[in-house]
Write a protein that holds these residues in place. Structure first.
Motif, PDB file in Angstrom:
ATOM      1  N   THR A 115       0.863  -1.269   0.221  1.00  0.00           N
ATOM      2  CA  THR A 115      -0.004   0.021  -0.139  1.00  0.00           C
ATOM      3  C   THR A 115       0.872   1.245  -0.083  1.00  0.00           C
ATOM      4  OG1 THR A 115      -1.461  -1.201   1.588  1.00  0.00           O
ATOM      5  CG2 THR A 115      -2.040   0.862   1.161  1.00  0.00           C
ATOM      6  N   GLU A 116       1.856   1.205   0.720  1.00  0.00           N
ATOM      7  CA  GLU A 116       2.795   2.329   0.854  1.00  0.00           C
ATOM      8  C   GLU A 116       3.577   2.708  -0.414  1.00  0.00           C
ATOM      9  OE1 GLU A 116       5.460   2.161   4.342  1.00  0.00           O
ATOM     10  OE2 GLU A 116       4.060   3.150   5.524  1.00  0.00           O
ATOM     11  N   ALA A 117       3.819   1.260  -1.004  1.00  0.00           N
ATOM     12  CA  ALA A 117       4.606   1.644  -2.338  1.00  0.00           C
ATOM     13  C   ALA A 117       3.765   2.341  -3.284  1.00  0.00           C
ATOM     14  CB  ALA A 117       5.145   0.187  -2.752  1.00  0.00           C
ATOM     15  N   LEU A 118       2.725   1.757  -3.459  1.00  0.00           N
ATOM     16  CA  LEU A 118       1.740   2.571  -4.212  1.00  0.00           C
ATOM     17  C   LEU A 118       1.451   4.370  -3.968  1.00  0.00           C
ATOM     18  CD1 LEU A 118      -0.856  -0.294  -4.882  1.00  0.00           C
ATOM     19  CD2 LEU A 118       1.055   0.313  -6.363  1.00  0.00           C
ATOM     20  N   ALA A 119       1.378   4.494  -2.772  1.00  0.00           N
ATOM     21  CA  ALA A 119       1.271   5.904  -2.469  1.00  0.00           C
ATOM     22  C   ALA A 119       2.385   6.725  -2.469  1.00  0.00           C
ATOM     23  CB  ALA A 119       0.603   5.822  -1.009  1.00  0.00           C
ATOM     24  N   SER A 120       3.610   6.068  -2.532  1.00  0.00           N
ATOM     25  CA  SER A 120       4.864   6.959  -2.298  1.00  0.00           C
ATOM     26  C   SER A 120       5.214   7.782  -3.494  1.00  0.00           C
ATOM     27  CB  SER A 120       6.039   5.867  -2.064  1.00  0.00           C
ATOM     28  OG  SER A 120       7.232   6.617  -1.898  1.00  0.00           O
ATOM     29  N   ASN A 121       5.657   9.078  -3.080  1.00  0.00           N
ATOM     30  CA  ASN A 121       6.216  10.071  -4.076  1.00  0.00           C
ATOM     31  C   ASN A 121       7.612   9.779  -4.724  1.00  0.00           C
ATOM     32  OD1 ASN A 121       3.846  11.367  -3.920  1.00  0.00           O
ATOM     33  ND2 ASN A 121       4.554  12.780  -2.353  1.00  0.00           N
ATOM     34  N   LEU A 122       8.099   8.419  -3.954  1.00  0.00           N
ATOM     35  CA  LEU A 122       9.591   8.321  -4.191  1.00  0.00           C
ATOM     36  C   LEU A 122       9.944   7.613  -5.660  1.00  0.00           C
ATOM     37  CD1 LEU A 122      12.081   8.409  -2.554  1.00  0.00           C
ATOM     38  CD2 LEU A 122      11.533   6.281  -1.549  1.00  0.00           C
ATOM     39  N   MET A 123       8.580   7.142  -6.319  1.00  0.00           N
ATOM     40  CA  MET A 123       8.919   6.438  -7.261  1.00  0.00           C
ATOM     41  C   MET A 123       7.714   6.909  -8.222  1.00  0.00           C
ATOM     42  SD  MET A 123       9.245   2.721  -5.605  1.00  0.00           S
ATOM     43  CE  MET A 123       8.215   3.261  -4.499  1.00  0.00           C
ATOM     44  N   GLY A 124       8.262   6.685  -9.663  1.00  0.00           N
ATOM     45  CA  GLY A 124       7.124   6.664 -10.721  1.00  0.00           C
ATOM     46  C   GLY A 124       6.077   5.548 -10.741  1.00  0.00           C
ATOM     47  N   MET A 125       4.898   5.791 -11.425  1.00  0.00           N
ATOM     48  CA  MET A 125       3.905   4.890 -11.729  1.00  0.00           C
ATOM     49  C   MET A 125       4.386   3.306 -11.896  1.00  0.00           C
ATOM     50  SD  MET A 125       0.835   4.073 -11.096  1.00  0.00           S
ATOM     51  CE  MET A 125       0.308   5.518 -10.793  1.00  0.00           C
ATOM     52  N   PHE A 126       5.282   3.286 -12.933  1.00  0.00           N
ATOM     53  CA  PHE A 126       5.538   1.863 -13.382  1.00  0.00           C
ATOM     54  C   PHE A 126       6.738   1.303 -12.429  1.00  0.00           C
ATOM     55  CE2 PHE A 126       4.810   4.130 -17.529  1.00  0.00           C
ATOM     56  CZ  PHE A 126       3.636   3.195 -17.851  1.00  0.00           C
ATOM     57  N   GLU A 127       7.444   2.280 -11.765  1.00  0.00           N
ATOM     58  CA  GLU A 127       8.529   1.773 -10.692  1.00  0.00           C
ATOM     59  C   GLU A 127       7.570   1.376  -9.365  1.00  0.00           C
ATOM     60  OE1 GLU A 127      11.838   0.805 -10.355  1.00  0.00           O
ATOM     61  OE2 GLU A 127      12.600   2.933 -10.566  1.00  0.00           O
ATOM     62  N   LYS A 128       6.712   1.970  -9.111  1.00  0.00           N
ATOM     63  CA  LYS A 128       5.971   1.487  -7.917  1.00  0.00           C
ATOM     64  C   LYS A 128       5.050  -0.109  -8.143  1.00  0.00           C
ATOM     65  CE  LYS A 128       4.079   6.065  -6.686  1.00  0.00           C
ATOM     66  NZ  LYS A 128       2.796   6.864  -6.738  1.00  0.00           N
ATOM     67  N   ARG A 129       4.879  -0.260  -9.480  1.00  0.00           N
ATOM     68  CA  ARG A 129       4.345  -1.460  -9.667  1.00  0.00           C
ATOM     69  C   ARG A 129       5.392  -2.413  -9.518  1.00  0.00           C
ATOM     70  NH1 ARG A 129       0.742   0.110 -14.744  1.00  0.00           N
ATOM     71  NH2 ARG A 129      -0.775   1.507 -13.931  1.00  0.00           N
ATOM     72  N   ARG A 130       6.560  -2.033 -10.118  1.00  0.00           N
ATOM     73  CA  ARG A 130       7.578  -3.203 -10.003  1.00  0.00           C
ATOM     74  C   ARG A 130       7.744  -3.453  -8.523  1.00  0.00           C
ATOM     75  NH1 ARG A 130       9.288  -0.545 -15.010  1.00  0.00           N
ATOM     76  NH2 ARG A 130      10.709   0.595 -13.965  1.00  0.00           N
ATOM     77  N   PHE A 131       8.162  -2.405  -7.833  1.00  0.00           N
ATOM     78  CA  PHE A 131       8.482  -2.167  -6.522  1.00  0.00           C
ATOM     79  C   PHE A 131       7.366  -3.263  -5.507  1.00  0.00           C
ATOM     80  CE2 PHE A 131       8.947  -0.191  -2.170  1.00  0.00           C
ATOM     81  CZ  PHE A 131      10.271  -0.941  -1.758  1.00  0.00           C
ATOM     82  N   ARG A 132       6.218  -2.883  -6.021  1.00  0.00           N
ATOM     83  CA  ARG A 132       5.002  -3.702  -5.228  1.00  0.00           C
ATOM     84  C   ARG A 132       5.393  -5.086  -5.420  1.00  0.00           C
ATOM     85  NH1 ARG A 132       0.327  -5.836  -6.555  1.00  0.00           N
ATOM     86  NH2 ARG A 132      -1.001  -5.946  -4.787  1.00  0.00           N
ATOM     87  N   LYS A 133       5.496  -5.733  -6.862  1.00  0.00           N
ATOM     88  CA  LYS A 133       5.673  -7.057  -6.835  1.00  0.00           C
ATOM     89  C   LYS A 133       6.795  -7.604  -6.209  1.00  0.00           C
ATOM     90  CE  LYS A 133       4.331  -8.123 -11.613  1.00  0.00           C
ATOM     91  NZ  LYS A 133       4.592  -8.033 -12.890  1.00  0.00           N
ATOM     92  N   PHE A 134       7.879  -6.604  -6.080  1.00  0.00           N
ATOM     93  CA  PHE A 134       9.206  -7.144  -5.222  1.00  0.00           C
ATOM     94  C   PHE A 134       8.843  -7.383  -3.751  1.00  0.00           C
ATOM     95  CE2 PHE A 134      12.613  -5.691  -2.605  1.00  0.00           C
ATOM     96  CZ  PHE A 134      13.299  -6.653  -2.726  1.00  0.00           C
ATOM     97  N   LEU A 135       7.822  -6.452  -3.327  1.00  0.00           N
ATOM     98  CA  LEU A 135       7.465  -6.533  -1.690  1.00  0.00           C
ATOM     99  C   LEU A 135       6.603  -7.723  -1.661  1.00  0.00           C
ATOM    100  CD1 LEU A 135       6.963  -2.921  -0.875  1.00  0.00           C
ATOM    101  CD2 LEU A 135       8.826  -4.363  -0.140  1.00  0.00           C
ATOM    102  N   VAL A 136       5.693  -8.064  -2.546  1.00  0.00           N
ATOM    103  CA  VAL A 136       4.857  -9.067  -2.544  1.00  0.00           C
ATOM    104  C   VAL A 136       5.637 -10.540  -2.423  1.00  0.00           C
ATOM    105  CG1 VAL A 136       3.065 -10.547  -3.668  1.00  0.00           C
ATOM    106  CG2 VAL A 136       2.764  -8.124  -3.454  1.00  0.00           C
ATOM    107  N   PHE A 137       6.610 -10.566  -3.401  1.00  0.00           N
ATOM    108  CA  PHE A 137       7.690 -11.857  -3.409  1.00  0.00           C
ATOM    109  C   PHE A 137       8.441 -11.792  -2.265  1.00  0.00           C
ATOM    110  CE2 PHE A 137      12.236 -12.380  -3.914  1.00  0.00           C
ATOM    111  CZ  PHE A 137      12.238 -13.791  -4.315  1.00  0.00           C
ATOM    112  N   VAL A 138       8.903 -10.621  -1.734  1.00  0.00           N
ATOM    113  CA  VAL A 138       9.761 -10.542  -0.205  1.00  0.00           C
ATOM    114  C   VAL A 138       8.776 -11.361   0.931  1.00  0.00           C
ATOM    115  CG1 VAL A 138      10.777  -9.457   1.468  1.00  0.00           C
ATOM    116  CG2 VAL A 138      11.358  -9.230  -0.915  1.00  0.00           C
TER     117      VAL A 138
END
Length: 438
Positions: A115-138
């Motif tokens: 949830t935080e990954a999708l709301a964060s201003n730290l990343m662009g939209m596509f990066e957010k999705r990739r990071f969210r996938k990574f967090l789900v994996f972890v």
């Protein structure tokens, strides 16, 4: 050592607990220590309301535990030490309100859940999705269940390869490795990924439990930790002497046999000390700069948090090592009402340490008063088994206890020949305090 049946005499040349990592009170004492001639202005409030840590470190709480007192660090060790030695009975902790990371001159909350990954201003939209996938994996990763591996071998695949698999960019790699997994350098990228995955899991689980950050901090400052250990040692027959000068370490045939103080010799078979007591047996391995800053305001862009950690990853400021900021305040009973203490620290890399720490100080402006300390870091020259003198390493720039814990376990092993056994320690605790105290 006391719990393990050793007869312990603890001598400290200082009149206070904690040596190099003590909490200084009252505030007048801090001004004196840093040679600032003016006494604190009246706007600083009562001097005795201050407990200023010279070396700040946060504790990471473990998400799986049931009470805030069960403090667990990134590698779970100091936690176990505190729990199994029952030092927690003497301490109260408060959750640190936020964990932030620096990118491009600004600070952002560290995202550690989907949830935080999708709301964060730290990343662009596509990066957010990739990071969210990574967090789900972890989050789903279980080293005992190959079905969760998704083609990653925990013992062979490097962390760099895992990042590549999820197509994560450099900025995301920076905050994941340094603000979530808490690595000090990028060496971990070439290591097998299992430890990093477990570190990120621990961070996320702890955050889920405590909400604002995964970190805890003792009320009245870190000076409470050594006092807790001193009290506990006394229960097991240990003797503690503050303000006791150490005039000479007495040797016979290359082995330590005692310590001379004020004309008397306390005899011993083994000696543990910090590097300042044995300058001829340690060597310098670097320097750390720490700047203690007194503020009258919370740090900008932290949602007015009254305590927080900020990590500035090395790549963001073209350095080899990270810069750390920890901020605590009157909410932790370490400062007068309405006052904040922020401490910036980093490993020195150039001949101008104050310029190196500048990116952190800019985040803290305006600063009421600065106290700058540049400390040499020392390592023992040998493992101590010949002389039976065991030196600890100096405190590094990190804002958590992992490296310090590793040093404690290392000294224990060199002294006793065996690994520190937490379960054995726990059994001895039960003999003294009873099972229900755990």
């Amino acid at each position: 050592m006391s719990v393990n049946g050793k007869k312990v005499l603890h001598m400290d040349r200082n009149p206070y607990y904690g040596g190099e990592s003590s909490s200084i009170t009252p505030l007048e004492e801090l001004y004196k220590r840093f040679g600032i001639s003016d006494s604190p202005p009246e706007s600083m409030g009562r001097g005795r309301d201050w407990n200023v840590d010279l070396i700040p470190k946060f504790l990471m709480a473990n998400g799986k535990n049931t009470t805030v007192l069960h403090v667990i660090f990134p590698n779970n060790d100091l936690v176990k030490m505190l729990l199994y030695t029952e030092v927690t009975r003497y301490l109260d902790f408060k959750v640190v309100e936020g964990s932030f990371v620096y990118k491009g001159g600004k600070i952002y909350k560290v995202p550690s859940t989907e949830t935080e990954a999708l709301a964060s201003n730290l990343m662009g939209m596509f990066e957010k999705r990739r990071f969210r996938k990574f967090l789900v994996f972890v989050a789903n990763f279980d080293e005992n269940d190959p079905k969760t591996f998704e083609g990653v071998d925990p013992k062979l695949t490097t962390m760099g390869e895992v990042y590549k698999k999820f197509d994560l960019g450099q900025d995301v790699i920076d905050f994941t490795g340094h603000a979530l997994a808490l690595y000090r350098t990028d060496d971990y990228l070439e290591q097998p990924c299992l430890e990093t995955i477990n570190r990120i899991k621990l961070y996320s689980e702890s955050l889920a439990r405590y909400g604002k950050s995964p970190y805890l901090y003792p009320l009245y400052g870190l000076g409470e930790l050594p006092q807790g250990f001193a009290r506990l040692s006394a229960i097991y027959g240990g003797t503690y002497m503050l303000n006791k000068p150490v005039d000479e370490i007495v040797m016979e045939g290359g082995h330590v046999v005692g310590v001379k103080s004020e004309g008397e010799v306390a005899r011993c078979k083994q000696l543990i000390c910090d590097p300042s007591y044995i300058p001829d047996r340690v060597h310098k391995v670097g320097q750390v700069i720490r700047v203690i800053c007194v503020l009258s305001h919370p740090i900008k862009n932290t949602n007015d948090a009254n305590s927080c950690q900020i990590i500035i990853p090395q790549n963001q400021v073209n350095r080899k090592s990270d810069i750390y900021v920890c901020m605590i305040s009157y909410a932790h009973n370490v400062a007068a009402q309405g006052k904040y203490i922020a401490i910036a620290s980093t490993t020195v890399e150039t001949s101008d340490p104050e310029a190196e720490i500048e990116p952190a100080l800019e985040l803290l402006e305006p600063i009421d008063q600065k106290f700058v300390a540049i400390s040499d870091m020392y390592d023992p020259r040998d493992d101590g088994t010949e002389s039976q003198i065991f030196a600890s390493r100096s405190y590094d720039a990190t804002t958590h206890f992992e490296t310090t814990c590793n040093d404690i376990k290392d000294i224990y092993k060199r002294m006793t020949g065996s690994d520190f056994d937490f379960e054995n320690m726990k059994r001895k605790q039960n003999d003294v305090f009873g099972e229900d105290e755990q």
